[in-house]
Design an enzyme around this catalytic site. Structure first.
Site: not given
Ligand code: DOR
Ligand code: ZN
Ligand code: ZN
Length: 419
Positions: A298, A172, A55-57, A225, A53, A87, A271
């Site tokens: 995360d 999620h 996020h590489l953006r 998470h 899990h 996302n 989150n």
């Molecule tokens: O804290 C978080 N950041 N929770 C998420 O569900 C998304 C993530 C994000 O993409 O920044």
């Molecule tokens: Zn996430």
């Molecule tokens: Zn999430």
């Protein structure tokens, strides 16, 4: 390559051994292997860590992170394989983006990067994304991460389609109507700070829904998470009934509580939100008894500008790749909650099993993905030393144990600590 005199974390215990790799796989494990090698005296070798899990953006938010900086942070954190969430902008909701990420990750050539496809087109919650095409292009799972799929019917369809293509949904869990603009956990500290709270029920209701869907459809589901004691209990009970549910949590949920928000440090904004001591203890219990299968970061890197604003306006998320192993080892193993073997299972074996990825254990014939750490090295978390573009951590100044010395992917050293 030969790793010599290492303490090797196998599934059934830690034993001294030499490991020889050849052509990207573990060729031989023996008490003594002849030939030149890396002296690992005093070091511990784990199966290559896997973070399912992250996020590489990229594409779209390269100011926060990109595939190269994220991969660098991953191998520095000891990760040999990571799964990246959809996302992005555009979202990972079609085979072109899946293909692009895999291509770019191979160019970068550090860790293995597995894209997670979106459940719905543009993560808009209206129409299922092209699941089969994404699977064919290399997506390893599906997720709407950042939110839940609001429509239960659509989510049921998604689970069915995903299963038809051999994929799992990584959920999620957040009922947006209950969150209703909340930014922290609803409780003493939301009252104290005046920040708007969000009930545990916002997470729990959606965990319960996903379990209900999985149970009545006889399909697997994975809960992302987990942060609440009540969520842990829902998953424990579902597992006991035979529901095919797996679950993850993150280092911040077993290390911190919402007391940290009293500082108004926006790096504590995440989150789901940091919860209370009761929740933190239940997370530890859930890790110990197997209710919580794995530990993920995360990893949610953000730009300074996204966090250097009022708490209400700041982005949610913690940059976690470079602190996850040390926090987990310090909080879980040094305090006696888990053994080293159990930690290896939570951070490598279980994610490999849940997503059917190669690796996850140290055995002859397996991919030579290995993480070499000095468990006795004590260090202080300092985001200025992060290679991730995201310096957003609530752990500044925290003393931890466990330093990654080498990260080996397919028999090649992709990270080596230089001091
Ligand atoms: O804290 C978080 N950041 N929770 C998420 O569900 C998304 C993530 C994000 O993409 O920044
Ligand atoms: Zn996430
Ligand atoms: Zn999430």
């Amino acid at each position: 390559m030969i790793l010599k005199h290492a303490d090797v974390v196998f599934c059934d215990g830690v034993k001294k051994a030499d490991i020889r790799t050849e052509g990207g796989t573990i060729a031989e494990i023996a008490p003594r292997i002849a030939g030149e090698g890396i002296d690992c005296t005093g070091l511990t070798v784990f199966p290559g860590l896997i973070d399912m899990h992250v996020h590489l953006r990229e594409p779209g938010f390269e100011k926060k992170e990109d595939i190269e900086s994220g991969s660098r942070a991953a191998v520095k954190g000891g990760f040999t394989q990571i799964c990246c969430m959809p996302n992005t902008r555009p979202a990972i909701d079609n085979k072109v983006v899946v293909t692009y990420i895999k291509h770019r990750a191979r160019q970068v050539g550090l860790c293995k990067v597995h894209p997670v496809g979106a459940i719905t087109e543009g993560q808009e919650g209206k129409t299922l994304a092209a699941i089969g095409a994404m699977k064919a292009a290399g997506a390893v799972a599906l997720s709407e991460d950042g939110k839940s799929v609001a429509s239960s019917k659509l989510m049921a369809n998604a689970m069915q389609y995903a299963a038809d293509f051999g994929l799992k949904c990584l959920c999620h869990c957040e009922d947006a109507s209950l969150v209703d603009g909340g930014v922290v956990n609803e409780g003493y500290y939301s009252t104290l700070t005046g920040l708007k709270g969000s009930l545990r029920a916002a997470e729990d209701c959606m965990i319960a829904r996903e379990i209900c869907l999985a149970e009545s459809l006889s399909l697997p589901v994975h809960i992302c998470h987990v942060s609440t004691y009540s969520g842990v209990q829902l998953i424990r009970e579902a597992k006991a009934r035979g529901v095919e549910v797996t679950a993850e949590t993150c280092p911040h949920y077993f290390t911190l509580t919402d007391a940290a928000i009293a500082s108004f440090d926006t790096n504590t904004k995440v989150n789901p939100p940091l919860r209370e001591e009761r929740d933190r203890l239940a997370i530890l219990e859930g890790l110990k008894d197997g209710t919580l299968d794995c530990i993920v970061t995360d990893h949610a890197p953000h730009h300074f500008d996204d966090k250097n604003v009022e708490y209400d306006l700041a982005a949610f998320g913690i940059s976690g790749l470079e602190t996850s192993f040390a926090l987990s080892y310090t909080m879980l193993v040094r305090s006696g909650v888990l053994t080293l073997c159990e930690l290896a299972q939570k951070m490598s074996g279980a994610p490999a099993g849940i997503l059917s990825l190669p690796g996850g254990v140290i055995r002859e014939g397996m991919p030579a993905d290995l993480t070499v750490v000095d468990l006795n090295a004590r260090w202080t978390i300092d985001p200025a030393a992060f290679v991730s573009k995201g310096k957003n951590t609530p752990f500044v100044g925290r003393e931890v144990y466990g330093r990654v010395k080498y990260t080996v992917v397919d028999g090649e050293i992709k990270y080596e600590e230089t001091i």
